[in-house]
Design a protein around this motif. Structure first.
Motif, short mmCIF file in Angstrom:
data_model
loop_
_atom_site.label_atom_id
_atom_site.label_comp_id
_atom_site.label_asym_id
_atom_site.label_seq_id
_atom_site.Cartn_x
_atom_site.Cartn_y
_atom_site.Cartn_z
N VAL A 34 0.85 -1.19 0.00
CA VAL A 34 0.00 0.00 0.00
C VAL A 34 0.88 1.23 0.00
N TRP A 35 0.54 2.18 -0.87
CA TRP A 35 1.13 3.51 -0.88
C TRP A 35 0.03 4.45 -0.42
N SER A 36 0.14 4.97 0.78
CA SER A 36 -0.87 5.89 1.29
C SER A 36 -0.55 7.29 0.78
N HIS A 37 -1.48 7.87 0.04
CA HIS A 37 -1.26 9.20 -0.52
C HIS A 37 -1.90 10.29 0.31
N TYR A 38 -2.99 9.95 1.03
CA TYR A 38 -3.65 10.96 1.84
C TYR A 38 -4.59 10.28 2.83
N THR A 39 -4.58 10.76 4.07
CA THR A 39 -5.57 10.37 5.07
C THR A 39 -5.99 11.64 5.79
N ASP A 40 -7.29 11.84 5.93
CA ASP A 40 -7.75 13.07 6.60
C ASP A 40 -7.50 12.98 8.10
N ALA A 41 -7.67 14.11 8.78
CA ALA A 41 -7.38 14.20 10.22
C ALA A 41 -8.22 13.24 11.05
N SER A 42 -9.44 12.91 10.58
CA SER A 42 -10.31 12.00 11.33
C SER A 42 -9.91 10.54 11.15
N GLY A 43 -9.11 10.25 10.11
CA GLY A 43 -8.75 8.87 9.81
C GLY A 43 -9.84 8.10 9.09
N GLN A 44 -10.92 8.79 8.69
CA GLN A 44 -12.05 8.13 8.04
C GLN A 44 -11.95 8.09 6.52
N PHE A 45 -11.17 8.99 5.94
CA PHE A 45 -11.08 9.13 4.49
C PHE A 45 -9.63 8.96 4.07
#
Length: 121
Positions: A34-45
């Motif tokens: 997995v290459w994580s490109h973005y996670t929002d502050a809530s961790g939901q998106f």
């Protein structure tokens, strides 16, 4: 004049390699990345890339996931027996609550966008 964007976050993190737990495996022991490109502050998106070697395993989605296949061939089968063969260029959504199997026939890479609703506490 348009409103300036807030400070943008880096879109690339080092890849994370892993293998699935033995109890999920049906066939093989595919390395997944997995290459994580973005996670929002809530961790939901979250948004990123996922790659898997050939193999098959059980899936149970607790998240909503939009996918765009970039390479390879996979087969997604619901527990009711509906079969979806996926190849490069295909776009699809896996809804929260989906239960079935994911089989990678040819090494597969997909872009994903995930929304995972956090439990209310």
């Amino acid at each position: 004049m348009p409103t300036p964007l807030p400070q943008l976050l880096p879109t690339t993190t080092p890849p994370e390699d892993y293998h699935l737990p033995a109890e999920k495996l049906i066939r093989g022991n595919p390395k997944q990345t997995v290459w994580s490109h973005y996670t929002d502050a809530s961790g939901q998106f979250s948004v990123g890339l996922w790659r898997s070697e050939p193999g098959a395993w059980h899936v149970r989605y607790t998240e909503e996931e939009y996918c765009r296949m970039l390479e390879g061939k996979s087969i997604l089968t619901s527990e009711a027996g509906a079969v979806l063969t996926l190849v490069a260029g295909d776009e699809f959504v896996v809804p929260r609550g989906f239960v079935g199997t994911w089989e990678v026939v040819e090494t597969t890479t997909k872009r994903f966008v995930i929304y995972e609703k956090q439990p209310q506490g």
